[in-house]
Design a protein around this motif. Sequence first.
Motif, mmCIF file in Angstrom:
data_model
loop_
_atom_site.group_PDB
_atom_site.id
_atom_site.type_symbol
_atom_site.label_atom_id
_atom_site.label_comp_id
_atom_site.label_asym_id
_atom_site.label_seq_id
_atom_site.Cartn_x
_atom_site.Cartn_y
_atom_site.Cartn_z
ATOM 1 N N ARG A 170 0.840 -1.211 0.000
ATOM 2 C CA ARG A 170 0.000 0.000 0.000
ATOM 3 C C ARG A 170 0.868 1.253 0.000
ATOM 4 N N GLN A 171 1.959 1.248 0.771
ATOM 5 C CA GLN A 171 2.852 2.403 0.810
ATOM 6 C C GLN A 171 3.529 2.609 -0.536
ATOM 7 N N ALA A 172 3.940 1.528 -1.190
ATOM 8 C CA ALA A 172 4.575 1.652 -2.501
ATOM 9 C C ALA A 172 3.607 2.212 -3.528
ATOM 10 N N ILE A 173 2.333 1.793 -3.472
ATOM 11 C CA ILE A 173 1.328 2.311 -4.406
ATOM 12 C C ILE A 173 1.057 3.782 -4.130
ATOM 13 N N ALA A 174 1.030 4.169 -2.850
ATOM 14 C CA ALA A 174 0.796 5.578 -2.515
ATOM 15 C C ALA A 174 1.943 6.458 -3.002
ATOM 16 N N GLU A 175 3.185 5.958 -2.924
ATOM 17 C CA GLU A 175 4.318 6.741 -3.407
ATOM 18 C C GLU A 175 4.272 6.937 -4.915
ATOM 19 N N ALA A 176 3.637 6.020 -5.625
ATOM 20 C CA ALA A 176 3.570 6.102 -7.088
ATOM 21 C C ALA A 176 2.470 7.027 -7.581
ATOM 22 N N THR A 177 1.692 7.617 -6.686
ATOM 23 C CA THR A 177 0.557 8.445 -7.104
ATOM 24 C C THR A 177 1.009 9.658 -7.898
ATOM 25 N N ASP A 178 1.993 10.389 -7.391
ATOM 26 C CA ASP A 178 2.446 11.612 -8.051
ATOM 27 C C ASP A 178 3.674 11.391 -8.920
ATOM 28 N N ALA A 179 4.135 10.162 -9.003
ATOM 29 C CA ALA A 179 5.295 9.869 -9.840
ATOM 30 C C ALA A 179 4.844 9.467 -11.240
ATOM 31 N N SER A 180 5.818 9.240 -12.107
ATOM 32 C CA SER A 180 5.504 8.781 -13.450
ATOM 33 C C SER A 180 4.978 7.347 -13.398
ATOM 34 N N THR A 181 4.199 6.981 -14.395
ATOM 35 C CA THR A 181 3.601 5.655 -14.432
ATOM 36 C C THR A 181 4.686 4.604 -14.663
ATOM 37 N N ARG A 182 4.738 3.604 -13.767
ATOM 38 C CA ARG A 182 5.695 2.513 -13.876
ATOM 39 C C ARG A 182 4.957 1.184 -13.969
ATOM 40 N N ARG A 183 5.717 0.108 -14.083
ATOM 41 C CA ARG A 183 5.142 -1.220 -14.225
ATOM 42 C C ARG A 183 5.114 -1.921 -12.874
ATOM 43 N N GLY A 184 4.487 -3.109 -12.866
ATOM 44 C CA GLY A 184 4.344 -3.840 -11.621
ATOM 45 C C GLY A 184 5.652 -4.322 -11.041
ATOM 46 N N THR A 185 6.645 -4.604 -11.885
ATOM 47 C CA THR A 185 7.922 -5.074 -11.365
ATOM 48 C C THR A 185 8.572 -4.055 -10.435
#
Length: 687
Positions: free
Chosen positions: A180-195
């Motif tokens: 959940r924390q990793a997904i929250a950090e990706a909110t304002d970042a560029s779109t990345r993949r699941g890996t």
Amino acid sequence: MNAMRRPTGIEVGSWVRFDGQVRAVTAVTTTTVTLTATNELAVVVELDVLLRGEDFAVVDVPVRQPLPAGSLLETFPKAVREKALWWEGHILEVLHGLPPGADPGTSPRPEYRSDRSLTARQRAKAAELTAAGHKVAAQTVANYRRRYQADGIVGLADHRPVRKKREFGSVDDAVVAAMRQAIAEATDASTRRGTFLLWRTAEILRQTPAGRAVKLPSERTLYRLLDKLTRNTHTFSSATTRRSRAHGASGEFGELPVFAPGEVMQIDSTPLDVLVLLDNGVIGKVELTAMIDVATRSLTAAVLRPTTKAVDASVLLARTVTPEPMRPGWVDALKMSRSVLPHRRLLTLDERLEHAAARPVIVPETIVCDHGKVFISRNFKSSCRFLEIDFLPTHKGSPFEKGHIERMLGSVASLFAQFLPTYTGRSPEHRGRNLDQGRAWSLLELQDLLDEWIVAKWQNRPHDGLRDPSHPGRLFTPNEKYAALVEACGYVPVALEGDDYIELLPAEWRAVNDYGIKIKNRTYNSADLAPMRRRHSGVTAKRGLWEIHRDPYDVSRIWVRDHRGRGEWVPAVWKHLKRVPVPFGELAWDHEARKLPGATEAEIADVVAALLTRAHAGPGRPRTGTAAKKDRRVAARTRAARPSTPLPPAVPEPEPVAEATSEEPEELAEVIPLGLFDPLENPWRRS
């Protein structure tokens, strides 16, 4: 004889079971209890007799049970449903003496009569089922009866097939929290993949003392967990949508009610998907900045610029509160006097509307915008304060809070921009080839086309958000809604006076030379500038320069503040303005009026179709035919730039010699300069 049972307590208002019935306690003494029942008289029972009764019990639920959720039974397997229905029939006979579906007037069997206690009836039912081949104990019947009374028929079903499982299975809670924390950090970042998110989850676990002792599950399990946690979050798709979802309101969505024009207006800018010939001769993209009225969906102003700046937002605000002038080449059907707008009523307030286009003049009360640098700048805020407009920025990352202007900007692309020859599409994958080699409109030409499209198409297009409350099937156009709200709420727009309009324009500081004032290779001059030439303005902070205000979208004139006088504005006209275009006169009005004697909806539709066809053809494609020759003759006599203010009186140039044709000589009307909008003219003056 049964031993006397001591209840938890008997008081007025309690309910007790006695002699096969449930009764209410209405009075209590040291030796007696007064009981009542529906449709029966109150009875006084000795306390000793009551407590020694075989079926005596204190009922702790004095109100009706809530209606059970019987529809949940459909989620169970068929065999489970059939067994629950089978048990329901037997339990109802225990409770009420009759099974479901009994004929009216049927008497209960002796072992299930109401004069027998509930315990006796349960024993009789257990004996009956055992004799029928279903070995059931009386306690089992009692359990089913209590479950039925608590949960209805769902309580009789076997819940093991539909028993709820853990949301994330056997995955440790620490792994879930880390992901959940990793997904929250990706909110304002560029779109990345699941890996990347799986790697980041493992990193977060290693950085916490409790996470080091947790063993990560298999990669397939982690991907299944990632799929559950990222559902509807757009983690792997649009970054704009992801941020909007993450930063949006978590509670109930509200709506700001509007009842009058200008009560709430929204402003925003976006790149326009069209290549334009810029002033420096380079093909490039431009930004569209627009303002829309929420109550009427009227597009009050829209401007195109290579890069939107703070001064552009102020100019847009100034154009919103001033009339839109008719332009050379516009048909008579686009005049405000030919539209559904209350032209006569507004004309009594502002004479400048006599030759205005059919676009409402709306003075904002509240402006909603985002946190773009253009709109939160000091220049735009001061303009709002000057006009006493409430400035209301949205929450960051919440474009849905100004959804009306967002949707409108998208509609411009689908309804207007796609008809242009240099339309690029909404993304690189939708872009065509060799667009930079096409027939690109210049910035000013495209601005003229956009202004005409707003008046002809947008303001006369039925809008889905403008419906009649009494007849939801009927749609209003922005002009119709404006006219209706003016009648309903008595809204009267008060446009800016001349000095106010000029004050909102962006300012520059220049020297006044013998030849006048030079701005971007254009020289502006006027006889009224004589006292200012080669003189110090008296403003030491600006090194003696003079304050210049100009409209970036109108190169015809500028205004100079007379710092040595009373601060009045002195207009200066572009030096070459009278050489290339001739003032727009009545000849063009008469020429178009003969083509369109009356403005109808069909005519407006034809105007829009011709506009889009002309826009798609691009510049430099001449028309042919007799009608085209007349149009060219009229255009030659009335060619003009796009002035938002009338030109000063000028000596008409010699008329060109008409080509020899077989037609009879055409009688031309007298060329009279047409005043459209003079910011320095008193609008309440009566001639």
